[in-house]
Scaffold this motif. Structure first.
Motif, PDB file in Angstrom:
ATOM      1  N   ARG A  65       0.427  31.593  42.184  1.00 15.92           N
ATOM      2  CA  ARG A  65      -0.531  31.168  41.155  1.00 15.92           C
ATOM      3  C   ARG A  65      -1.730  32.108  41.110  1.00 15.92           C
ATOM      4  N   ARG A  66      -2.218  32.505  42.282  1.00 20.17           N
ATOM      5  CA  ARG A  66      -3.331  33.460  42.310  1.00 20.17           C
ATOM      6  C   ARG A  66      -2.912  34.811  41.723  1.00 20.17           C
ATOM      7  N   ASP A  67      -1.673  35.238  42.065  1.00 23.54           N
ATOM      8  CA  ASP A  67      -1.160  36.490  41.506  1.00 23.54           C
ATOM      9  C   ASP A  67      -1.102  36.420  39.983  1.00 23.54           C
ATOM     10  N   LEU A  68      -0.611  35.301  39.452  1.00 31.34           N
ATOM     11  CA  LEU A  68      -0.478  35.160  37.999  1.00 31.34           C
ATOM     12  C   LEU A  68      -1.849  35.172  37.320  1.00 31.34           C
ATOM     13  N   ASP A  69      -2.828  34.548  37.970  1.00 31.23           N
ATOM     14  CA  ASP A  69      -4.188  34.574  37.412  1.00 31.23           C
ATOM     15  C   ASP A  69      -4.696  36.019  37.313  1.00 31.23           C
TER      16      ASP A  69
ATOM     17  N   TYR B  83       2.947  42.309  42.669  1.00 31.82           N
ATOM     18  CA  TYR B  83       2.505  42.236  41.277  1.00 31.82           C
ATOM     19  C   TYR B  83       3.518  42.919  40.348  1.00 31.82           C
ATOM     20  N   ASP B  84       3.955  44.111  40.735  1.00 35.15           N
ATOM     21  CA  ASP B  84       4.898  44.862  39.905  1.00 35.15           C
ATOM     22  C   ASP B  84       6.224  44.111  39.768  1.00 35.15           C
ATOM     23  N   LYS B  85       6.667  43.503  40.875  1.00 29.18           N
ATOM     24  CA  LYS B  85       7.929  42.747  40.832  1.00 29.18           C
ATOM     25  C   LYS B  85       7.804  41.534  39.924  1.00 29.18           C
ATOM     26  N   ILE B  86       6.663  40.835  39.997  1.00 28.81           N
ATOM     27  CA  ILE B  86       6.450  39.658  39.142  1.00 28.81           C
ATOM     28  C   ILE B  86       6.478  40.058  37.669  1.00 28.81           C
ATOM     29  N   VAL B  87       5.763  41.116  37.322  1.00 31.35           N
ATOM     30  CA  VAL B  87       5.732  41.562  35.919  1.00 31.35           C
ATOM     31  C   VAL B  87       7.123  41.975  35.458  1.00 31.35           C
TER      32      VAL B  87
ATOM     33  N   VAL C 273       4.742  33.813  31.002  1.00 32.87           N
ATOM     34  CA  VAL C 273       5.597  34.375  29.962  1.00 32.87           C
ATOM     35  C   VAL C 273       5.211  35.830  29.723  1.00 32.87           C
ATOM     36  N   SER C 274       6.165  36.573  29.209  1.00 35.15           N
ATOM     37  CA  SER C 274       5.968  38.001  28.966  1.00 35.15           C
ATOM     38  C   SER C 274       5.049  38.230  27.779  1.00 35.15           C
ATOM     39  N   VAL C 275       4.286  39.306  27.853  1.00 38.05           N
ATOM     40  CA  VAL C 275       3.475  39.715  26.705  1.00 38.05           C
ATOM     41  C   VAL C 275       3.996  40.998  26.084  1.00 38.05           C
ATOM     42  N   LYS C 276       5.122  41.513  26.591  1.00 34.27           N
ATOM     43  CA  LYS C 276       5.580  42.813  26.085  1.00 34.27           C
ATOM     44  C   LYS C 276       6.013  42.741  24.638  1.00 34.27           C
ATOM     45  N   ASP C 277       6.417  41.544  24.131  1.00 31.08           N
ATOM     46  CA  ASP C 277       6.832  41.423  22.740  1.00 31.08           C
ATOM     47  C   ASP C 277       5.731  40.850  21.861  1.00 31.08           C
ATOM     48  N   GLN C 278       4.550  40.570  22.440  1.00 30.87           N
ATOM     49  CA  GLN C 278       3.450  40.051  21.641  1.00 30.87           C
ATOM     50  C   GLN C 278       2.709  41.206  20.992  1.00 30.87           C
TER      51      GLN C 278
ATOM     52  N   ALA D 120      -5.520  40.934  33.896  1.00 33.93           N
ATOM     53  CA  ALA D 120      -5.234  42.351  33.654  1.00 33.93           C
ATOM     54  C   ALA D 120      -4.437  42.574  32.377  1.00 33.93           C
ATOM     55  N   GLY D 121      -4.044  41.480  31.714  1.00 36.52           N
ATOM     56  CA  GLY D 121      -3.302  41.597  30.462  1.00 36.52           C
ATOM     57  C   GLY D 121      -1.834  41.928  30.634  1.00 36.52           C
ATOM     58  N   ARG D 122      -1.288  41.707  31.841  1.00 36.06           N
ATOM     59  CA  ARG D 122       0.109  42.100  32.092  1.00 36.06           C
ATOM     60  C   ARG D 122       1.092  40.967  31.853  1.00 36.06           C
ATOM     61  N   LEU D 123       0.616  39.734  31.723  1.00 36.61           N
ATOM     62  CA  LEU D 123       1.453  38.587  31.393  1.00 36.61           C
ATOM     63  C   LEU D 123       0.536  37.481  30.887  1.00 36.61           C
ATOM     64  N   ARG D 124       1.135  36.358  30.503  1.00 34.59           N
ATOM     65  CA  ARG D 124       0.349  35.203  30.053  1.00 34.59           C
ATOM     66  C   ARG D 124       0.774  33.975  30.837  1.00 34.59           C
ATOM     67  N   ARG D 125      -0.200  33.249  31.362  1.00 32.89           N
ATOM     68  CA  ARG D 125       0.098  32.030  32.101  1.00 32.89           C
ATOM     69  C   ARG D 125       0.635  30.971  31.155  1.00 32.89           C
TER      70      ARG D 125
END
Length: 252
Positions: free
Chosen positions: A37-41, A7-11, A57-62, A46-51
């Protein structure tokens, strides 16, 4: 690799690249695409990315735009030098466009009182130029974005359809060699995209902290930019890559 480590690596990968596809994550993490796909869901919940379609896609700049009065003092010295260099490109009788960036405001503050037409969506820029008798100022109107003190939205975009300018000066949140110019939100990205399309010459005002960054919303490709004015902290390799794209780069 444990699930939490994955999970940490994906984020981390999504934040570094801005976006990434399931197929690539599957190869990098050495698990099946179904597992990714399950990891991304889970990570989206958890609010760590957006499908997105086919990936994430990243949410760090949103995030909300940084308030204007904070942006004024961020890297202020570099922005003032960039603004002063940009003013050298302006000739009497020019029709120019200034966006609502703090660098454009520094331009307005230092602008000589010469015959010009200035189109802007910035309240701060319009106010700064209002005391200069020879400069005609045209404001777009539109929805007021209070954090940037700028006009955005459909009315602001439509108002630009009536004009064509010699030079457009604008800034952005991110400059990426492959992914182009980006902004923190869609409304700012849309009006800046419109500005780029209505100018004979497009000048990007971006300090070195903007390079290598991909913000949330795409604005334009690098090929749409004629000139970049930045500070002297860019690497020689990056300068060479920009010049290969036939972009004139001025460092201050």
């Amino acid at each position: 690799m444990l699930a939490q480590e994955r999970y940490d690596k994906i984020v981390q990968l999504v934040n570094e690249r801005g976006s990434i596809r399931v197929t690539e994550l599957s190869e990098l993490c050495q698990v099946t695409e179904e597992t990714i796909r399950r990891d991304l869901d889970r990570l989206e919940q958890a609010g760590r990315l957006r499908r997105s379609h086919g990936g994430a896609v990243s949410v760090k700049d949103q995030q909300p735009e940084i308030p204007y009065f904070e942006r004024e003092v961020m890297r202020a010295d570099e922005k003032k030098r960039i603004a002063e260099e940009a003013i050298k490109l302006i000739q009497p009788q020019d029709r120019i466009l200034l966006d609502a960036s703090s660098t454009a405001w520094y331009m307005a503050a230092s602008m000589p009182d010469i015959p010009l037409t200035v189109l802007t969506n910035s309240i701060k820029v319009a106010m700064e130029l209002s005391s200069k008798e020879k400069i005609e100022v045209i404001s777009t109107g539109g929805i007021l974005a209070s954090r940037s003190l700028s006009y955005v939205g459909p009315l602001a975009e439509r108002s630009l359809d009536a004009y064509h300018v010699d030079k457009a000066f604008f800034s952005c949140k991110g400059v990426h060699l492959e992914r182009g110019i980006s902004e923190s939100n869609e409304l700012q990205a849309r009006i800046k995209h419109k500005m780029i399309g209505m100018a004979d010459q497009v000048i990007l005002l971006a300090d070195s902290s903007k390079f290598g960054v991909q913000a949330f919303t795409h604005v334009a490709e690098l090929r749409d930019i004629h000139t970049i004015i930045t500070d002297g902290r860019l690497s020689g390799e990056l300068l060479a890559q920009l010049e290969e794209k036939q972009i004139t780069v001025t460092t201050v």
